[in-house]
Design a protein around this motif. Structure first.
Motif, PDB file in Angstrom:
ATOM      1  N   ILE A  16       0.863  -1.171   0.000  1.00  0.00           N
ATOM      2  CA  ILE A  16       0.000   0.000   0.000  1.00  0.00           C
ATOM      3  C   ILE A  16       0.906   1.228   0.000  1.00  0.00           C
ATOM      4  CG2 ILE A  16      -0.193   0.115   2.523  1.00  0.00           C
ATOM      5  CD1 ILE A  16      -3.116   0.745   0.220  1.00  0.00           C
ATOM      6  N   SER A  17       0.480   2.269  -0.695  1.00  0.00           N
ATOM      7  CA  SER A  17       1.275   3.498  -0.720  1.00  0.00           C
ATOM      8  C   SER A  17       0.827   4.423   0.397  1.00  0.00           C
ATOM      9  CB  SER A  17       1.114   4.205  -2.077  1.00  0.00           C
ATOM     10  OG  SER A  17      -0.179   4.746  -2.197  1.00  0.00           O
ATOM     11  N   GLY A  20      -2.388   5.989  -0.664  1.00  0.00           N
ATOM     12  CA  GLY A  20      -3.531   5.103  -0.514  1.00  0.00           C
ATOM     13  C   GLY A  20      -3.968   5.012   0.935  1.00  0.00           C
ATOM     14  N   ARG A  90      -7.598  -1.518  -4.182  1.00  0.00           N
ATOM     15  CA  ARG A  90      -6.360  -1.005  -3.570  1.00  0.00           C
ATOM     16  C   ARG A  90      -5.567  -0.198  -4.598  1.00  0.00           C
ATOM     17  NH1 ARG A  90      -4.966  -5.448  -1.809  1.00  0.00           N
ATOM     18  NH2 ARG A  90      -3.540  -5.987  -3.466  1.00  0.00           N
ATOM     19  N   TRP A  91      -5.495  -0.693  -5.844  1.00  0.00           N
ATOM     20  CA  TRP A  91      -4.818   0.040  -6.909  1.00  0.00           C
ATOM     21  C   TRP A  91      -5.512   1.385  -7.139  1.00  0.00           C
ATOM     22  CZ3 TRP A  91      -7.080   1.353 -11.616  1.00  0.00           C
ATOM     23  CH2 TRP A  91      -6.220   1.978 -12.535  1.00  0.00           C
ATOM     24  N   ASN A  94      -4.798   3.715  -4.172  1.00  0.00           N
ATOM     25  CA  ASN A  94      -3.419   4.214  -4.274  1.00  0.00           C
ATOM     26  C   ASN A  94      -3.310   5.279  -5.361  1.00  0.00           C
ATOM     27  OD1 ASN A  94      -2.304   2.606  -2.239  1.00  0.00           O
ATOM     28  ND2 ASN A  94      -1.732   0.980  -3.650  1.00  0.00           N
ATOM     29  N   ASP A  98      -2.581   9.136  -4.741  1.00  0.00           N
ATOM     30  CA  ASP A  98      -1.339   9.675  -5.289  1.00  0.00           C
ATOM     31  C   ASP A  98      -1.588  10.970  -6.050  1.00  0.00           C
ATOM     32  OD1 ASP A  98       1.518   9.456  -5.745  1.00  0.00           O
ATOM     33  OD2 ASP A  98       1.019   8.990  -7.829  1.00  0.00           O
ATOM     34  N   SER A 109       3.707  10.010  -3.608  1.00  0.00           N
ATOM     35  CA  SER A 109       3.570   9.025  -2.524  1.00  0.00           C
ATOM     36  C   SER A 109       4.722   8.037  -2.581  1.00  0.00           C
ATOM     37  CB  SER A 109       2.239   8.291  -2.655  1.00  0.00           C
ATOM     38  OG  SER A 109       2.235   7.512  -3.826  1.00  0.00           O
ATOM     39  N   GLN A 111       5.954   3.943  -1.069  1.00  0.00           N
ATOM     40  CA  GLN A 111       5.398   2.696  -0.570  1.00  0.00           C
ATOM     41  C   GLN A 111       5.437   2.740   0.944  1.00  0.00           C
ATOM     42  OE1 GLN A 111       6.840  -0.871  -2.398  1.00  0.00           O
ATOM     43  NE2 GLN A 111       6.098  -2.158  -0.749  1.00  0.00           N
ATOM     44  N   LEU A 159      -7.812  -0.643   2.114  1.00  0.00           N
ATOM     45  CA  LEU A 159      -6.669   0.274   2.148  1.00  0.00           C
ATOM     46  C   LEU A 159      -5.948   0.306   3.484  1.00  0.00           C
ATOM     47  CD1 LEU A 159      -8.139   3.290   0.144  1.00  0.00           C
ATOM     48  CD2 LEU A 159      -6.429   1.632  -0.635  1.00  0.00           C
TER      49      LEU A 159
END
Length: 195
Positions: A16-17, A20, A90-91, A94, A98, A109, A111, A159
């Protein structure tokens, strides 16, 4: 983001970033704020301002909370359709986070880290499958506002559960609870043996 199963087969790793994670916190915070402020309307029309401040109904948090639980359980199912949907959410979280972080702060962002979430076992899969099928059959009878809060909860769960802090501890309890409930259902209800 990559989803792989560790050698032990018990945990699923996912990334996860920071953006995110911030997006998930923003969703959670905004929903909790709406719930908190919604209690002030409990006094009704003509009532004194703030008279309903203590009347925040915990039942109003059920759609959000159940969505969070479902999001966590989706992350714990990496190989199936639910895990694929969780990866997509999740993508998306993120990516949206971002863009917002770059526009607002000028900083990209990073990781947040790769955290391990518990893996649903064969017993937990029974619970997740039964819950998913039941929600599918009940979907027409659920109000749109409840569905909206539930989907926000799912995104929050997806998230935030992959952090390494308190959210990860909560995710561990949810997944282990589903695994335990499934074991109880098979041993107690289906086989008739309680241990």
């Amino acid at each position: 983001m990559n989803t792989t199963t560790l050698a032990a087969g018990q945990y699923t790793t996912t990334a996860i970033s920071t953006a995110g994670f911030a997006f998930g916190l923003a969703l959670l915070g905004s929903e909790l704020w709406r719930w908190h402020k919604g209690g002030a309307k409990a006094a009704g029309p003509g009532g004194p301002p703030g008279a309903g401040g203590g009347a925040k109904d915990p039942k109003a948090l059920i759609p959000l909370g159940s969505g969070i639980v479902c999001g966590v359980l989706m992350i714990a199912c990496p190989a199936g359709l639910l895990g694929t949907l969780a990866g997509f959410l999740r993508w998306g979280g993120n990516s949206v986070g971002d863009v917002a972080m770059k526009w607002l702060t000028g900083t990209p962002s990073q990781q947040l880290g790769t955290a391990a979430t518990p893996h649903i076992d064969g017993y937990g899969a029974i619970v997740v499958t039964a819950m998913t099928v039941a929600l599918w059959f009940l979907r027409k009878g659920i109000a749109k506002t409840v569905k909206g809060k539930w989907w926000k909860g799912v995104l929050v769960g997806v998230l935030l559960c992959v952090s390494t802090g308190t959210a990860a501890l909560l995710a561990d309890q949810i997944v282990q609870g589903a695994n335990g409930l499934g074991a109880w259902a098979i041993n107690g209800l289906a086989k008739g043996t309680l241990s």
